[in-house]
Design a protein around this motif. Sequence first.
Motif, PDB file in Angstrom:
ATOM      1  N   UNK A 102      17.710  41.416  -0.707  1.00  0.00           N
ATOM      2  CA  UNK A 102      17.787  40.609  -1.930  1.00  0.00           C
ATOM      3  C   UNK A 102      19.197  40.646  -2.510  1.00  0.00           C
ATOM      4  N   UNK A 103      19.823  41.817  -2.483  1.00  0.00           N
ATOM      5  CA  UNK A 103      21.191  41.933  -2.994  1.00  0.00           C
ATOM      6  C   UNK A 103      22.170  41.155  -2.126  1.00  0.00           C
ATOM      7  N   UNK A 104      21.944  41.161  -0.814  1.00  0.00           N
ATOM      8  CA  UNK A 104      22.811  40.395   0.089  1.00  0.00           C
ATOM      9  C   UNK A 104      22.678  38.901  -0.186  1.00  0.00           C
ATOM     10  N   UNK A 105      21.440  38.429  -0.280  1.00  0.00           N
ATOM     11  CA  UNK A 105      21.220  36.998  -0.498  1.00  0.00           C
ATOM     12  C   UNK A 105      21.722  36.546  -1.860  1.00  0.00           C
ATOM     13  N   UNK A 106      21.686  37.441  -2.831  1.00  0.00           N
ATOM     14  CA  UNK A 106      22.181  37.107  -4.168  1.00  0.00           C
ATOM     15  C   UNK A 106      23.703  37.176  -4.262  1.00  0.00           C
ATOM     16  N   UNK A 107      24.361  37.619  -3.200  1.00  0.00           N
ATOM     17  CA  UNK A 107      25.814  37.725  -3.215  1.00  0.00           C
ATOM     18  C   UNK A 107      26.327  38.988  -3.867  1.00  0.00           C
ATOM     19  N   UNK A 135      24.775  45.127  10.324  1.00  0.00           N
ATOM     20  CA  UNK A 135      25.502  44.546  11.454  1.00  0.00           C
ATOM     21  C   UNK A 135      25.690  43.035  11.270  1.00  0.00           C
ATOM     22  N   UNK A 136      24.630  42.342  10.857  1.00  0.00           N
ATOM     23  CA  UNK A 136      24.739  40.881  10.704  1.00  0.00           C
ATOM     24  C   UNK A 136      25.713  40.509   9.594  1.00  0.00           C
ATOM     25  N   UNK A 170      24.283  53.476  12.381  1.00  0.00           N
ATOM     26  CA  UNK A 170      24.701  52.892  13.660  1.00  0.00           C
ATOM     27  C   UNK A 170      24.743  51.366  13.621  1.00  0.00           C
ATOM     28  N   UNK A 171      24.259  50.765  12.547  1.00  0.00           N
ATOM     29  CA  UNK A 171      24.346  49.321  12.404  1.00  0.00           C
ATOM     30  C   UNK A 171      25.733  48.825  12.045  1.00  0.00           C
ATOM     31  N   UNK A 172      26.613  49.702  11.596  1.00  0.00           N
ATOM     32  CA  UNK A 172      27.943  49.272  11.176  1.00  0.00           C
ATOM     33  C   UNK A 172      28.753  48.677  12.323  1.00  0.00           C
ATOM     34  N   UNK A 173      29.456  47.600  12.052  1.00  0.00           N
ATOM     35  CA  UNK A 173      30.390  47.066  13.045  1.00  0.00           C
ATOM     36  C   UNK A 173      31.500  48.091  13.273  1.00  0.00           C
ATOM     37  N   UNK A 174      32.015  48.636  12.169  1.00  0.00           N
ATOM     38  CA  UNK A 174      32.981  49.729  12.217  1.00  0.00           C
ATOM     39  C   UNK A 174      32.279  50.961  11.668  1.00  0.00           C
ATOM     40  N   UNK A 175      32.326  52.066  12.416  1.00  0.00           N
ATOM     41  CA  UNK A 175      31.603  53.277  12.034  1.00  0.00           C
ATOM     42  C   UNK A 175      32.571  54.458  12.046  1.00  0.00           C
ATOM     43  N   UNK A 176      32.697  55.120  10.905  1.00  0.00           N
ATOM     44  CA  UNK A 176      33.628  56.241  10.780  1.00  0.00           C
ATOM     45  C   UNK A 176      32.908  57.563  11.045  1.00  0.00           C
ATOM     46  N   UNK A 177      33.567  58.440  11.773  1.00  0.00           N
ATOM     47  CA  UNK A 177      32.994  59.742  12.107  1.00  0.00           C
ATOM     48  C   UNK A 177      32.827  60.596  10.853  1.00  0.00           C
ATOM     49  N   UNK A 178      31.825  61.476  10.827  1.00  0.00           N
ATOM     50  CA  UNK A 178      31.663  62.384   9.684  1.00  0.00           C
ATOM     51  C   UNK A 178      32.895  63.269   9.521  1.00  0.00           C
ATOM     52  N   UNK A 200      19.288  51.137  19.733  1.00  0.00           N
ATOM     53  CA  UNK A 200      20.650  51.614  19.965  1.00  0.00           C
ATOM     54  C   UNK A 200      21.374  50.745  20.983  1.00  0.00           C
ATOM     55  N   UNK A 201      20.667  50.316  22.024  1.00  0.00           N
ATOM     56  CA  UNK A 201      21.304  49.443  23.006  1.00  0.00           C
ATOM     57  C   UNK A 201      21.706  48.111  22.397  1.00  0.00           C
ATOM     58  N   UNK A 202      20.915  47.622  21.429  1.00  0.00           N
ATOM     59  CA  UNK A 202      21.291  46.373  20.746  1.00  0.00           C
ATOM     60  C   UNK A 202      22.542  46.560  19.898  1.00  0.00           C
ATOM     61  N   UNK A 203      22.854  47.815  19.544  1.00  0.00           N
ATOM     62  CA  UNK A 203      24.065  48.132  18.777  1.00  0.00           C
ATOM     63  C   UNK A 203      25.210  48.600  19.681  1.00  0.00           C
ATOM     64  N   UNK A 204      25.051  48.396  20.998  1.00  0.00           N
ATOM     65  CA  UNK A 204      26.057  48.782  21.992  1.00  0.00           C
ATOM     66  C   UNK A 204      26.341  50.287  21.966  1.00  0.00           C
ATOM     67  N   UNK A 205      25.296  51.081  21.787  1.00  0.00           N
ATOM     68  CA  UNK A 205      25.388  52.538  21.821  1.00  0.00           C
ATOM     69  C   UNK A 205      24.440  53.037  22.899  1.00  0.00           C
TER      70      UNK A 205
END
Length: 390
Positions: A102-107, A135-136, A170-178, A200-205
């Motif tokens: 809802x927050x995404x669709x509301x901008x 990811x999207x 793991x959904x992040x396009x860019x993911x920073x290590x802890x 995970x395979x859909x996220x290229x992991x």
Amino acid sequence: MFIRGTRMIDQIAGFATSGWIMVQGVTKPAAVMRLRGGDKRWRCLPALLLLLLGLGTDVAHAKGGELRIRVIRDRLTLAVAGHPQVYLYGRIDAGASRRFGQLVRAGRISPGSDVYLSSSEGDVATGMALGRMIRSGGMATHLGAPRKNWPGAGHSRAATCVDACAYAFFGGVYRWAPSGKDRLGIARPLLDSTRSRGYLQSMQIDPADLLAAMGAAPGAPGWLDAAALEKTGAVNNGRLPPTATYDIASPTPSIDLRQVDRKGEHRLTVTCRPGRTEVAAYERVGARRARQIVERGARSYLQLDGRTVLPSNDGVSAEGDTLVIRRDYPPSGLVDLLFAGSIGAWVDGRSAAFRDGFAIHPWGVYAKLKVFYHACWNAAPWSPREKKSS
């Protein structure tokens, strides 16, 4: 229900003059009264109240046991970080993905936002749904806990991200290590499920790599440190994997290296000719910006693993919307160039405050670089480099 902040500078000034503030989408009088112009001592009260109410933020108020969502997008955050910041903390309940959507669709949550996660329990399917939306939306993920004075933030600023939270991460396009005391973990039986492997395979992991890296006892969370996550490719620290394409059939073999990070796509080309190797670095910054960098630049140079090579007062140009740095590189040093852990191209200004450029990390394309290296040798052999005298 949301508390929505206003824009930082112009709206503070406007509301401070009028004595009115914006709360929950309607205009209400500051401190339940409209200030008159006569008493200057109270003139700044509306602005102070705006700051106390969370200027530039949205807060999705959650019931007990629900995931809390906090969005920070004020001018200072955007100027420093470059992207809005979204904090997800607390238990990931079944309705969390619906509220996030809802927050995404509301901008209110923008594409490309930085998402900070801290959750030690929750619904796995919802964690995966959050990851797909992240990811999207082209968003980046980090582990991070909100400030202690935020609702439900707890007493520690160290973030713990387990199971459902890890899938969202793991959904992040860019993911920073802890980093620091932050921890990321997944229970081994959960990771070994068909649903988990497919996600995970859909996220290229590669889930097999994660299982091998954690080495946890069955049923216990397998904690994944930064080194293990980087080795498996589960984090990329702001850079997508590089690509390499080459032409080795030509009398002058060439290779084109590219890598995308949050600033855009960076490109480095290498062309082998008899007696010299041409290196060119390309950064698309816009026509005006490219001209400004050339005008302000005092020197340009390459960097191999952070070591400066071939510095020069020229060799940089603006070509359309692209900044270009060119060098003739000694063929005998080609092995150092191609197999460095990082290859950088930079322009420095006359002061230390100005620097522009990029670095490419060619991990994952070394096999193609090796093929190209041998093609260069076959096309234009070079003399061995002289040994340095002791």
